[in-house]
Write a protein that holds these residues in place. Structure first.
Motif, PDB file in Angstrom:
ATOM      1  N   SER A  13       0.842  -1.183   0.000  1.00 24.30           N
ATOM      2  CA  SER A  13       0.000   0.000   0.000  1.00 24.30           C
ATOM      3  C   SER A  13       0.880   1.236   0.000  1.00 24.30           C
ATOM      4  O   SER A  13       2.067   1.176   0.327  1.00 24.30           O
ATOM      5  CB  SER A  13      -0.899   0.009   1.241  1.00 24.30           C
ATOM      6  N   CYS A  14       0.263   2.347  -0.375  1.00 28.52           N
ATOM      7  CA  CYS A  14       1.055   3.566  -0.479  1.00 28.52           C
ATOM      8  C   CYS A  14       0.180   4.788  -0.209  1.00 28.52           C
ATOM      9  O   CYS A  14      -1.017   4.786  -0.491  1.00 28.52           O
ATOM     10  CB  CYS A  14       1.680   3.687  -1.864  1.00 28.52           C
ATOM     11  N   ASN A  15       0.812   5.804   0.308  1.00 32.17           N
ATOM     12  CA  ASN A  15       0.136   7.078   0.556  1.00 32.17           C
ATOM     13  C   ASN A  15       0.080   7.939  -0.703  1.00 32.17           C
ATOM     14  O   ASN A  15      -0.613   8.950  -0.734  1.00 32.17           O
ATOM     15  CB  ASN A  15       0.869   7.847   1.659  1.00 32.17           C
ATOM     16  N   TYR A  16       0.820   7.559  -1.738  1.00 32.54           N
ATOM     17  CA  TYR A  16       0.825   8.318  -2.986  1.00 32.54           C
ATOM     18  C   TYR A  16      -0.005   7.582  -4.039  1.00 32.54           C
ATOM     19  O   TYR A  16      -0.335   6.403  -3.872  1.00 32.54           O
ATOM     20  CB  TYR A  16       2.249   8.486  -3.516  1.00 32.54           C
ATOM     21  N   GLY A  17      -0.264   8.274  -5.147  1.00 29.92           N
ATOM     22  CA  GLY A  17      -1.142   7.688  -6.164  1.00 29.92           C
ATOM     23  C   GLY A  17      -0.572   7.751  -7.562  1.00 29.92           C
ATOM     24  O   GLY A  17      -1.296   8.065  -8.508  1.00 29.92           O
ATOM     25  N   CYS A  18       0.723   7.441  -7.718  1.00 31.79           N
ATOM     26  CA  CYS A  18       1.364   7.526  -9.038  1.00 31.79           C
ATOM     27  C   CYS A  18       0.582   6.685 -10.058  1.00 31.79           C
ATOM     28  O   CYS A  18       0.251   5.520  -9.799  1.00 31.79           O
ATOM     29  CB  CYS A  18       2.799   7.039  -8.960  1.00 31.79           C
ATOM     30  N   GLU A  19       0.344   7.282 -11.207  1.00 31.09           N
ATOM     31  CA  GLU A  19      -0.554   6.683 -12.195  1.00 31.09           C
ATOM     32  C   GLU A  19      -0.084   5.306 -12.665  1.00 31.09           C
ATOM     33  O   GLU A  19      -0.879   4.409 -12.913  1.00 31.09           O
ATOM     34  CB  GLU A  19      -0.662   7.623 -13.394  1.00 31.09           C
ATOM     35  N   TYR A  20       1.236   5.132 -12.781  1.00 30.91           N
ATOM     36  CA  TYR A  20       1.768   3.900 -13.358  1.00 30.91           C
ATOM     37  C   TYR A  20       1.941   2.779 -12.336  1.00 30.91           C
ATOM     38  O   TYR A  20       2.434   1.702 -12.668  1.00 30.91           O
ATOM     39  CB  TYR A  20       3.134   4.189 -14.025  1.00 30.91           C
ATOM     40  N   CYS A  21       1.548   3.030 -11.088  1.00 30.61           N
ATOM     41  CA  CYS A  21       1.934   2.094 -10.026  1.00 30.61           C
ATOM     42  C   CYS A  21       0.746   1.278  -9.524  1.00 30.61           C
ATOM     43  O   CYS A  21      -0.299   1.826  -9.183  1.00 30.61           O
ATOM     44  CB  CYS A  21       2.535   2.873  -8.871  1.00 30.61           C
ATOM     45  N   PRO A  22       0.879  -0.047  -9.408  1.00 28.72           N
ATOM     46  CA  PRO A  22      -0.232  -0.876  -8.936  1.00 28.72           C
ATOM     47  C   PRO A  22      -0.567  -0.683  -7.456  1.00 28.72           C
ATOM     48  O   PRO A  22      -1.627  -1.110  -7.006  1.00 28.72           O
ATOM     49  CB  PRO A  22       0.262  -2.306  -9.202  1.00 28.72           C
ATOM     50  N   PHE A  23       0.342  -0.064  -6.708  1.00 28.36           N
ATOM     51  CA  PHE A  23       0.095   0.094  -5.263  1.00 28.36           C
ATOM     52  C   PHE A  23      -0.488   1.457  -4.922  1.00 28.36           C
ATOM     53  O   PHE A  23      -0.736   1.768  -3.759  1.00 28.36           O
ATOM     54  CB  PHE A  23       1.387  -0.131  -4.482  1.00 28.36           C
ATOM     55  N   ALA A  24      -0.678   2.278  -5.980  1.00 26.32           N
ATOM     56  CA  ALA A  24      -1.152   3.637  -5.771  1.00 26.32           C
ATOM     57  C   ALA A  24      -2.470   3.631  -5.009  1.00 26.32           C
ATOM     58  O   ALA A  24      -3.445   3.017  -5.430  1.00 26.32           O
ATOM     59  CB  ALA A  24      -1.307   4.327  -7.123  1.00 26.32           C
ATOM     60  N   LYS A  25      -2.451   4.304  -3.914  1.00 20.94           N
ATOM     61  CA  LYS A  25      -3.655   4.506  -3.088  1.00 20.94           C
ATOM     62  C   LYS A  25      -4.313   3.198  -2.635  1.00 20.94           C
ATOM     63  O   LYS A  25      -5.442   3.202  -2.171  1.00 20.94           O
ATOM     64  CB  LYS A  25      -4.690   5.355  -3.841  1.00 20.94           C
ATOM     65  N   TRP A  63       6.573  -3.355  -1.597  1.00 18.75           N
ATOM     66  CA  TRP A  63       5.550  -3.027  -2.574  1.00 18.75           C
ATOM     67  C   TRP A  63       4.791  -1.851  -1.978  1.00 18.75           C
ATOM     68  O   TRP A  63       3.965  -2.033  -1.105  1.00 18.75           O
ATOM     69  CB  TRP A  63       4.573  -4.172  -2.778  1.00 18.75           C
ATOM     70  N   GLY A  64       5.084  -0.655  -2.400  1.00 16.78           N
ATOM     71  CA  GLY A  64       4.421   0.502  -1.823  1.00 16.78           C
ATOM     72  C   GLY A  64       5.365   1.269  -0.916  1.00 16.78           C
ATOM     73  O   GLY A  64       6.573   1.243  -1.114  1.00 16.78           O
ATOM     74  N   GLU A  65       4.795   1.938   0.066  1.00 18.03           N
ATOM     75  CA  GLU A  65       5.603   2.786   0.950  1.00 18.03           C
ATOM     76  C   GLU A  65       5.552   2.241   2.371  1.00 18.03           C
ATOM     77  O   GLU A  65       4.468   2.046   2.920  1.00 18.03           O
ATOM     78  CB  GLU A  65       5.076   4.228   0.914  1.00 18.03           C
ATOM     79  N   ALA A  66       6.731   2.022   2.940  1.00 19.71           N
ATOM     80  CA  ALA A  66       6.780   1.410   4.265  1.00 19.71           C
ATOM     81  C   ALA A  66       7.266   2.366   5.347  1.00 19.71           C
ATOM     82  O   ALA A  66       6.947   2.206   6.523  1.00 19.71           O
ATOM     83  CB  ALA A  66       7.712   0.192   4.232  1.00 19.71           C
ATOM     84  N   THR A  92      12.069   4.409  -0.751  1.00 22.73           N
ATOM     85  CA  THR A  92      11.025   5.200  -0.093  1.00 22.73           C
ATOM     86  C   THR A  92      10.713   6.475  -0.862  1.00 22.73           C
ATOM     87  O   THR A  92      11.562   6.975  -1.616  1.00 22.73           O
ATOM     88  CB  THR A  92      11.479   5.566   1.340  1.00 22.73           C
ATOM     89  N   ASN A  93       9.505   7.001  -0.634  1.00 22.80           N
ATOM     90  CA  ASN A  93       9.195   8.317  -1.207  1.00 22.80           C
ATOM     91  C   ASN A  93       9.537   9.443  -0.234  1.00 22.80           C
ATOM     92  O   ASN A  93       9.279  10.608  -0.527  1.00 22.80           O
ATOM     93  CB  ASN A  93       7.728   8.384  -1.661  1.00 22.80           C
ATOM     94  N   LEU A  94      10.068   9.088   0.931  1.00 22.20           N
ATOM     95  CA  LEU A  94      10.535  10.036   1.953  1.00 22.20           C
ATOM     96  C   LEU A  94       9.415  10.834   2.613  1.00 22.20           C
ATOM     97  O   LEU A  94       9.704  11.824   3.299  1.00 22.20           O
ATOM     98  CB  LEU A  94      11.580  11.018   1.410  1.00 22.20           C
ATOM     99  N   TYR A 115      11.587  10.630  -6.147  1.00 22.85           N
ATOM    100  CA  TYR A 115      10.763  11.838  -6.291  1.00 22.85           C
ATOM    101  C   TYR A 115       9.625  11.547  -7.272  1.00 22.85           C
ATOM    102  O   TYR A 115       9.864  11.039  -8.376  1.00 22.85           O
ATOM    103  CB  TYR A 115      11.640  12.979  -6.807  1.00 22.85           C
ATOM    104  N   HIS A 116       8.425  11.868  -6.861  1.00 21.99           N
ATOM    105  CA  HIS A 116       7.236  11.627  -7.695  1.00 21.99           C
ATOM    106  C   HIS A 116       6.582  12.973  -7.977  1.00 21.99           C
ATOM    107  O   HIS A 116       5.823  13.491  -7.141  1.00 21.99           O
ATOM    108  CB  HIS A 116       6.278  10.686  -6.971  1.00 21.99           C
ATOM    109  N   PRO A 117       6.872  13.566  -9.139  1.00 15.42           N
ATOM    110  CA  PRO A 117       6.429  14.942  -9.402  1.00 15.42           C
ATOM    111  C   PRO A 117       4.922  15.161  -9.336  1.00 15.42           C
ATOM    112  O   PRO A 117       4.483  16.274  -9.087  1.00 15.42           O
ATOM    113  CB  PRO A 117       6.946  15.209 -10.829  1.00 15.42           C
TER     114      PRO A 117
HETATM  115  S1  SF4 Z   1       5.452   4.540  -7.373  1.00 20.41           S
HETATM  116 FE1  SF4 Z   1       6.086   4.498  -5.213  1.00 20.41          FE
HETATM  117  S2  SF4 Z   1       5.287   6.404  -4.334  1.00 20.41           S
HETATM  118 FE2  SF4 Z   1       4.198   6.103  -6.262  1.00 20.41          FE
HETATM  119  S3  SF4 Z   1       2.312   5.014  -5.694  1.00 20.41           S
HETATM  120 FE3  SF4 Z   1       3.831   3.457  -6.216  1.00 20.41          FE
HETATM  121  S4  SF4 Z   1       4.810   2.890  -4.307  1.00 20.41           S
HETATM  122 FE4  SF4 Z   1       3.743   4.839  -3.974  1.00 20.41          FE
END
Ligand code: SF4
Ligand code: SF4
Length: 302
Positions: A13-25, A63-66, A92-94, A115-117
């Protein structure tokens, strides 16, 4: 020689929502978080037993942000204070607070920070990098080399202190994605970008994965790397070390930094030395390889 472990538990799971990422949100249930925590604590308890004669280096590749979860901060505190652990690093996304670093042996802590712009302002991200460094943690900074982010990527390099290495991961989903001009632009920022634009032929090639570096999941199943699913052993069994031996790769190619850096033929150990887990070259920028031959379906010829 440090024995290196890439740990990936069940967290996804992740706190961010990057479009290309399966773990987004993606969110997890309380029970799923608890199970990840139990597995993480079991792993740290296992490390505490000094399970192997060599020193240990650990990279969390969730997988995601820990990092913003307290259980991972606590793991850093415990692991970094073990005398037989040389390094604790994480992708990490820091997006975290850093006070807990006061309880770590921060000389062993390193962040592989992306960094995720679309998710955070550059100003905010730079402040997080500066804060992590002010505590004494080592930081490498990087981005996914998307065309639409090339301005932000260039600005980020200009804004970062010179002694922070900035890497660029190639976007490897679209053939001929990089024009020669954009490829060169990214290579100016990250001289090692050419390595990442390739899927390195690996079938039958020697790889240290499974000998001096392994992947471990939350169940304790040990694999050579994240890219070959067959388990070698389980670290919670007494004889787990008997599975460690030199092996040739059984995959056709290896296209991810956390994999191909362990192929001796690519000589990445000379570049990264004991900072291979956090992706910080030990060579100065001018001493990095300049003429890396590129054979890549992701770079257009003209
Ligand atoms: S790319 Fe990284 S920061 Fe972005 S949603 Fe996926 S795990 Fe989160
Ligand atoms: S070359 Fe890559 S895929 Fe093959 S064993 Fe090594 S890390 Fe794994």
């Amino acid at each position: 020689m440090t024995f290196r472990i890439l740990y990936r538990g069940s967290l996804s799971s992740c706190n961010y929502g990057c479009e290309y990422c399966p773990f987004a949100k993606h969110t997890e249930t309380a029970a799923e978080h608890q199970a990840d925590g139990v597995a993480l604590n079991r792993f740290v308890d296992w490390v505490a037993t000094k399970p192997i004669a060599q020193q240990l280096g650990i990279l969390f590749t969730p997988w995601g942000e820990a990092l913003f979860h307290k259980r991972y901060q606590d793991a850093f505190i415990r692991l970094s204070n073990f005398a037989h652990v040389d390094k604790v690093a994480i992708q990490t996304n820091l997006a975290t607070r850093f006070e807990w670093l006061n309880e770590c042996d921060v000389s062993k802590v390193a962040f592989w920070a992306t960094y995720h712009p679309t998710e955070v302002t550059q100003e905010r991200f730079l402040a997080q990098v500066a804060q992590a460094r002010s505590y004494g943690a080592a930081v490498s900074v990087g981005v996914v080399g998307l065309k639409e982010h090339q301005t932000e990527i260039t600005q980020l390099r200009q804004a970062l202190p010179d002694d922070v290495y900035m890497w660029i991961n190639a976007y490897k989903r679209v053939e001929n994605y990089y024009s020669p001009a954009l490829f060169d632009r990214f290579k100016q920022i990250d001289p090692l970008f050419p390595y990442n634009t390739m899927r390195h032929p690996s079938l039958g090639q020697w790889c240290q994965a499974g000998e001096t570096v392994v992947s471990i999941d939350g169940n304790g199943d040990m694999r050579r790397c994240h890219f070959i699913r067959e388990p070698l052993a389980n670290i919670y069994a007494d004889d787990w070390q008997s599975a460690l031996q030199p092996r040739r790769c059984t995959n056709a190619t290896c296209g991810c930094h956390i994999g191909y850096v362990h192929m001796p033929q690519l000589q990445q150990a000379k570049i990264y030395g004991d900072q291979i887990l956090e992706r910080i070259p030990v060579l100065s920028k001018s001493d990095l390889p300049q003429d890396i031959p590129v054979v890549s379906q992701y770079v257009a010829n003209d």
